[in-house]
Design a protein around this motif. Structure first.
Motif, PDB file in Angstrom:
ATOM      1  N   SER A   1       0.838  -1.196   0.000  1.00 25.68           N
ATOM      2  CA  SER A   1       0.000   0.000   0.000  1.00 25.68           C
ATOM      3  C   SER A   1       0.876   1.250   0.000  1.00 25.68           C
ATOM      4  N   VAL A   2       0.287   2.376  -0.381  1.00 25.94           N
ATOM      5  CA  VAL A   2       1.017   3.640  -0.387  1.00 25.94           C
ATOM      6  C   VAL A   2       1.443   4.006   1.026  1.00 25.94           C
ATOM      7  N   SER A   3       0.577   3.737   2.017  1.00 27.28           N
ATOM      8  CA  SER A   3       0.918   4.080   3.401  1.00 27.28           C
ATOM      9  C   SER A   3       2.124   3.283   3.885  1.00 27.28           C
ATOM     10  N   THR A   4       2.217   2.010   3.481  1.00 29.94           N
ATOM     11  CA  THR A   4       3.375   1.207   3.869  1.00 29.94           C
ATOM     12  C   THR A   4       4.633   1.714   3.171  1.00 29.94           C
ATOM     13  N   ALA A   5       4.519   2.071   1.896  1.00 30.74           N
ATOM     14  CA  ALA A   5       5.666   2.630   1.182  1.00 30.74           C
ATOM     15  C   ALA A   5       6.159   3.901   1.874  1.00 30.74           C
ATOM     16  N   GLN A   6       5.231   4.718   2.353  1.00 33.68           N
ATOM     17  CA  GLN A   6       5.611   5.937   3.057  1.00 33.68           C
ATOM     18  C   GLN A   6       6.373   5.616   4.338  1.00 33.68           C
ATOM     19  N   LYS A   7       5.943   4.549   5.043  1.00 35.65           N
ATOM     20  CA  LYS A   7       6.648   4.134   6.266  1.00 35.65           C
ATOM     21  C   LYS A   7       8.071   3.696   5.938  1.00 35.65           C
ATOM     22  N   TRP A   8       8.207   2.941   4.859  1.00 35.96           N
ATOM     23  CA  TRP A   8       9.532   2.462   4.458  1.00 35.96           C
ATOM     24  C   TRP A   8      10.454   3.638   4.112  1.00 35.96           C
ATOM     25  N   ILE A   9       9.889   4.626   3.424  1.00 40.53           N
ATOM     26  CA  ILE A   9      10.672   5.809   3.048  1.00 40.53           C
ATOM     27  C   ILE A   9      11.091   6.578   4.298  1.00 40.53           C
ATOM     28  N   GLU A  10      10.134   6.765   5.225  1.00 39.41           N
ATOM     29  CA  GLU A  10      10.427   7.513   6.452  1.00 39.41           C
ATOM     30  C   GLU A  10      11.471   6.805   7.308  1.00 39.41           C
ATOM     31  N   SER A  11      11.484   5.461   7.255  1.00 37.95           N
ATOM     32  CA  SER A  11      12.456   4.707   8.056  1.00 37.95           C
ATOM     33  C   SER A  11      13.849   4.713   7.437  1.00 37.95           C
ATOM     34  N   GLY A  12      13.941   5.196   6.203  1.00 36.54           N
ATOM     35  CA  GLY A  12      15.228   5.248   5.520  1.00 36.54           C
ATOM     36  C   GLY A  12      15.557   3.987   4.754  1.00 36.54           C
ATOM     37  N   ALA A  13      14.644   2.998   4.748  1.00 34.94           N
ATOM     38  CA  ALA A  13      14.906   1.748   4.039  1.00 34.94           C
ATOM     39  C   ALA A  13      14.878   1.951   2.528  1.00 34.94           C
ATOM     40  N   LEU A  14      14.120   2.932   2.084  1.00 37.12           N
ATOM     41  CA  LEU A  14      14.029   3.226   0.655  1.00 37.12           C
ATOM     42  C   LEU A  14      14.536   4.645   0.433  1.00 37.12           C
TER      43      LEU A  14
ATOM     44  N   HIS B   1       7.336  16.828  -2.615  1.00 34.56           N
ATOM     45  CA  HIS B   1       6.930  15.454  -2.920  1.00 34.56           C
ATOM     46  C   HIS B   1       8.137  14.521  -2.914  1.00 34.56           C
ATOM     47  N   ARG B   2       7.922  13.305  -2.443  1.00 31.29           N
ATOM     48  CA  ARG B   2       9.002  12.323  -2.400  1.00 31.29           C
ATOM     49  C   ARG B   2       9.188  11.662  -3.761  1.00 31.29           C
ATOM     50  N   ARG B   3      10.463  11.488  -4.142  1.00 31.10           N
ATOM     51  CA  ARG B   3      10.793  10.793  -5.377  1.00 31.10           C
ATOM     52  C   ARG B   3      11.927   9.816  -5.101  1.00 31.10           C
ATOM     53  N   MET B   4      12.013   8.764  -5.912  1.00 33.93           N
ATOM     54  CA  MET B   4      13.069   7.767  -5.745  1.00 33.93           C
ATOM     55  C   MET B   4      13.385   7.148  -7.091  1.00 33.93           C
ATOM     56  N   ARG B   5      14.561   6.514  -7.208  1.00 34.66           N
ATOM     57  CA  ARG B   5      14.951   5.844  -8.435  1.00 34.66           C
ATOM     58  C   ARG B   5      14.369   4.438  -8.487  1.00 34.66           C
ATOM     59  N   GLN B   6      14.002   4.016  -9.680  1.00 30.96           N
ATOM     60  CA  GLN B   6      13.462   2.678  -9.848  1.00 30.96           C
ATOM     61  C   GLN B   6      14.463   1.617  -9.406  1.00 30.96           C
ATOM     62  N   SER B   7      15.748   1.853  -9.644  1.00 25.84           N
ATOM     63  CA  SER B   7      16.768   0.882  -9.259  1.00 25.84           C
ATOM     64  C   SER B   7      16.789   0.665  -7.755  1.00 25.84           C
ATOM     65  N   ALA B   8      16.538   1.720  -6.972  1.00 25.17           N
ATOM     66  CA  ALA B   8      16.522   1.588  -5.515  1.00 25.17           C
ATOM     67  C   ALA B   8      15.335   0.750  -5.059  1.00 25.17           C
ATOM     68  N   VAL B   9      14.209   0.938  -5.711  1.00 23.72           N
ATOM     69  CA  VAL B   9      13.019   0.157  -5.361  1.00 23.72           C
ATOM     70  C   VAL B   9      13.234  -1.316  -5.669  1.00 23.72           C
TER      71      VAL B   9
END
Length: 253
Positions: A27-40, A49-57
């Motif tokens: 879910s989007v909410s779980t992805a947000q938790k992962w981002i906030e924890s620094g895992a992503l 707005h948050r952005r990330m590279r596809q390779s990191a995902v």
């Protein structure tokens, strides 16, 4: 929730949080938790707005689902498929057991995140018992169990054996009238199960780990809205499993 196949990558595009959630199968909410924890790894745009590279995902996905080459030698015995089981098993049993182990959840203490889900499940279904279970080759272990003092059962007594054979909710209105369960010790003895409804819970790679189930000592049935509510809670439980794996899951090596 099954992770969609990842198309070949010719570049490394920038993704939104919603894009990352879709790629990871969460879910989007779980992805947000992962981002906030620094895992992503991510960054903020000038607009916030948050952005990330596809390779990191993709790297995160592979880290959480990849298996080492000597898995069979290092896994505990109960996470290896039985050669002639006395209970029904899905075709992917060996891979399913590996994923159960990789969650890192087995034999961990009670967790409020999972207990909230079983609390809501019991309220939605109006049953005295609700459980989140994981199936190893030898037992059905309860990550969360309300309304019962049981912590686990032998695998061959688990109603959940039949839940993991399908993608659908399994509903048993009266176990005494079902040939699969009428002689089960959990029916003929404590806790004297009559009604059972279980939703399959899937890991990040799509293998079924166990179930979210509600249980009653009296025959009953669920209406369409109650079933929809349980399925929604099962989705939340799957998100919590993914989050737990990200933070504390293990790799067999």
């Amino acid at each position: 929730m099954v992770i969609q196949p990842i198309p070949p990558i010719n570049d490394d595009p920038t993704l939104t949080t919603r894009d990352a959630a879709r790629l990871l199968g969460i879910s989007v909410s779980t992805a947000q938790k992962w981002i906030e924890s620094g895992a992503l790894e991510s960054w903020k745009t000038p607009g916030g707005h948050r952005r990330m590279r596809q390779s990191a995902v993709i790297a995160l996905l592979e880290e959480r689902t990849a298996m080492s080459s000597d898995t069979a030698l290092s896994m505990p015995q109960e996470l290896r498929a039985e050669r002639s089981p006395s209970y029904p098993v899905p075709p992917d049993e060996a891979a399913r057991l590996r994923m159960v182990g990789r969650t890192g959840l087995l034999d961990t203490p009670a967790d409020p995140a999972f207990d909230r889900i079983t609390t809501l499940a019991r309220l939605i279904a109006g049953t005295p018992m609700s459980v989140i279970s994981l199936l190893t080759a030898r037992r059905q272990w309860f990550k969360s169990a309300l309304g019962t003092s049981m912590k686990e059962t032998p695998r061959d007594q688990a109603f959940c054996n039949h839940v993991i054979l399908s993608d659908e909710i399994l509903t048993i209105e009266d176990a005494r009238e079902d040939t699969r369960f009428r002689h089960n010790p959990l029916v003929t003895g404590e806790p004297h199960i009559r009604f059972y409804a279980g939703c399959p819970l899937r890991g990040p790679d799509g293998h079924t780990l166990g179930s979210l189930c509600v249980v009653d000592r009296a025959p009953r049935r669920l209406d369409a809205m109650q079933k929809e509510g349980l399925r929604a809670l099962a989705d939340i439980a799957e998100d919590e499993i993914r989050l737990y794996m990200l933070e504390r899951g293990r790799r067999w090596s």
